[in-house]
Design a protein around this motif. Structure first.
Motif, PDB file in Angstrom:
ATOM      1  N   GLU B  55      -9.240  -4.205 -16.280  1.00  0.00           N
ATOM      2  CA  GLU B  55      -8.995  -4.352 -14.849  1.00  0.00           C
ATOM      3  C   GLU B  55      -7.504  -4.282 -14.547  1.00  0.00           C
ATOM      4  OE1 GLU B  55     -11.120  -7.810 -13.530  1.00  0.00           O
ATOM      5  OE2 GLU B  55     -13.064  -6.925 -13.981  1.00  0.00           O
ATOM      6  N   ARG B  59      -5.268  -1.183 -12.322  1.00  0.00           N
ATOM      7  CA  ARG B  59      -4.225  -1.399 -11.314  1.00  0.00           C
ATOM      8  C   ARG B  59      -2.958  -0.644 -11.690  1.00  0.00           C
ATOM      9  NH1 ARG B  59      -3.973  -7.765 -10.184  1.00  0.00           N
ATOM     10  NH2 ARG B  59      -2.262  -7.147  -8.840  1.00  0.00           N
ATOM     11  N   ARG B  61      -2.814   2.013 -13.391  1.00  0.00           N
ATOM     12  CA  ARG B  61      -3.038   3.438 -13.174  1.00  0.00           C
ATOM     13  C   ARG B  61      -2.795   3.798 -11.715  1.00  0.00           C
ATOM     14  NH1 ARG B  61      -8.821   6.161 -13.304  1.00  0.00           N
ATOM     15  NH2 ARG B  61      -8.925   4.689 -11.563  1.00  0.00           N
ATOM     16  N   ASP B  62      -3.212   2.916 -10.805  1.00  0.00           N
ATOM     17  CA  ASP B  62      -2.952   3.157  -9.388  1.00  0.00           C
ATOM     18  C   ASP B  62      -1.459   3.294  -9.128  1.00  0.00           C
ATOM     19  OD1 ASP B  62      -5.557   3.215  -8.644  1.00  0.00           O
ATOM     20  OD2 ASP B  62      -5.642   1.161  -7.898  1.00  0.00           O
ATOM     21  N   ARG B  64       0.542   4.554 -11.183  1.00  0.00           N
ATOM     22  CA  ARG B  64       0.992   5.677 -12.005  1.00  0.00           C
ATOM     23  C   ARG B  64       1.870   5.239 -13.175  1.00  0.00           C
ATOM     24  NH1 ARG B  64       2.451  11.117  -8.872  1.00  0.00           N
ATOM     25  NH2 ARG B  64       3.406   9.986  -7.178  1.00  0.00           N
ATOM     26  N   LEU B 156       3.330  -2.988  -0.672  1.00  0.00           N
ATOM     27  CA  LEU B 156       3.047  -1.576  -0.967  1.00  0.00           C
ATOM     28  C   LEU B 156       4.255  -0.885  -1.587  1.00  0.00           C
ATOM     29  CD1 LEU B 156       0.948  -0.284   2.058  1.00  0.00           C
ATOM     30  CD2 LEU B 156       0.214  -0.647  -0.295  1.00  0.00           C
ATOM     31  N   ARG B 159       4.524  -1.792  -5.140  1.00  0.00           N
ATOM     32  CA  ARG B 159       3.499  -1.177  -5.982  1.00  0.00           C
ATOM     33  C   ARG B 159       3.759   0.304  -6.192  1.00  0.00           C
ATOM     34  NH1 ARG B 159      -2.572  -2.767  -4.884  1.00  0.00           N
ATOM     35  NH2 ARG B 159      -2.665  -1.072  -6.389  1.00  0.00           N
TER      36      ARG B 159
END
Lengths: 229, 229
Positions: B55, B59, B61-62, B64, B156, B159
């Motif tokens: 899990e 995250r 991977r989102d 990158r 955001l 991230r």
DNA sequence: AGCGGTCTACTTGTATACTAGTGCGCATGC
DNA sequence: GCATGCGCACTAGTATACAAGTAGACCGCT
């Protein structure tokens, strides 16, 4: 229960399909705000195990479409004014920045493609096909972000846009509404075609704020869907 | 291997701790770009099972920061010019939009808190404590986003900022660099305090672009960390 | 009747078991 | 010696089992 992957419709992995299915159900209010979800129930209904369901729900939590409370349950979030304002802010910031670049970089080929999209929007309006219009609307905004060279702008804007999408999908458009939207689209595209970043940004900002005007209507129609503020 | 939750350091769930630990390791280049990860190895090392590790990796991977290839492995992504450009674009769009609102809404109490942060930055500079400066830097930008009323802007931006964070952490600051940063921070804060959105945006945009100037230096020092373009 | 404690049924969080598929190495044939 | 093919070890994806905790119903007591 063990279903071979090839038997599953669609190309993606189970997790992605669960994500898409649940998101669509939430945005379309088939799963109404406030409703309690159960990982087990979703897993049974979609024919997968809890693992991919959980991973999909985590992504939806990031989008604030569900709230996961440990040892208690998972709930479809109520539509919140704060979340709507945040979504609008993020989308405006990202798309308006992107369109400035798009106005500087637009190529004739891309503009032609966009014109075709606008024509298709008018056809959808004539035929009263609201769903088709929504798809074309998304495609247009996405294309404009692509033109900026930062496709990620659209991806992030879309992910932040869950609460606004629910409002959009709940609204029954009044006659002439789609025509108005198309006119605004044309104004934005015209500014991009003219290579005028300032005007493109201004037109887009105006356009993006139109959706917000529907919030109060929806709130009146479905007060139980909204968080009290 | 079953460890009670109370024995785990920190307050969050296992998944969040794994996320923070692995992200920190990647951003600090302890896990160098291109390195292959293994869910099993990470799980063993952190004393948890594969589930929370997975899990956490989703995250990442989102963001990158890792690439997950089915049936093959998970890899720390190479630093990519595209990803850096995207991160810079997103951060600029969100923070510059936020600071305009911040300039209109700043309260004396908040400005005082920000001034204290700036003083602490100078102390960190004097003491040569680069890590402390980074923390204060983040805190300042976050506070400015909070002032806008859209805390999500910072969430955001952070991230989306993984690739830029890696560059920042890899760079050994030259003498006087921190002083320059602090001067720019002061210029931004002054514009906010004056309630001048245009100037605040201009100063912030200039400031955010300074980090980009380091990219080529890092690229020369660690060419193997970068994707060939 | 009203209140309180316990117990059950359900929740998510985590751990483990199993499936399908990939790449690499080693052995075998040429 | 070299090329080729088979097999093993490892991967992520998914399924299931177990742990910890909460809300609510139900039964007994006051």
């Amino acid at each position: 229960m063990r279903i071979p992957l090839s038997d599953r419709v669609g190309g993606g992995a189970a997790r992605d399909q669960v994500y898409l299915a649940v998101r669509e159900a939430i945005v379309s209010a088939e799963l109404e705000p406030g409703r309690r979800l159960s990982e087990n129930e979703l897993a049974d209904r979609l024919g997968v195990s809890r693992t991919p369901v959980r991973e999909a729900l985590v992504r939806l939590r990031d989008e604030r479409l569900v709230a996961i409370v440990p040892q208690l349950g998972t709930f479809v979030t109520l539509i919140s004014d704060d979340a709507i304002a945040d979504a609008a802010f993020v989308r405006e910031a990202l798309e308006c920045s992107a369109i400035r670049l798009a106005a500087e970089r637009a190529t004739p080929a891309a503009l032609e493609e966009i014109q075709a999209n606008l024509v298709a929007q008018e056809r959808a309006d004539d035929e009263g096909d609201h769903d088709a219009f929504d798809v074309l609307d998304d495609a247009l905004h996405r294309k404009l972000c692509e033109l900026s060279g930062h496709e990620i702008a659209w991806a992030l804007a879309r992910r932040a846009n869950g609460h606004l999408d629910r409002v959009r999908r709940l609204s029954l458009p009044e006659p002439g509404y789609l025509g108005e939207m198309i006119a605004e689209h044309r104004a934005v595209v015209a500014a991009v075609a003219d290579g005028d970043p300032d005007r493109a940004e201004r037109e887009l900002r105006h356009h993006l704020r139109m959706v917000l005007s529907q919030v109060s209507t929806i709130r009146d129609a479905h007060p139980d869907y909204f968080e009290e503020s």
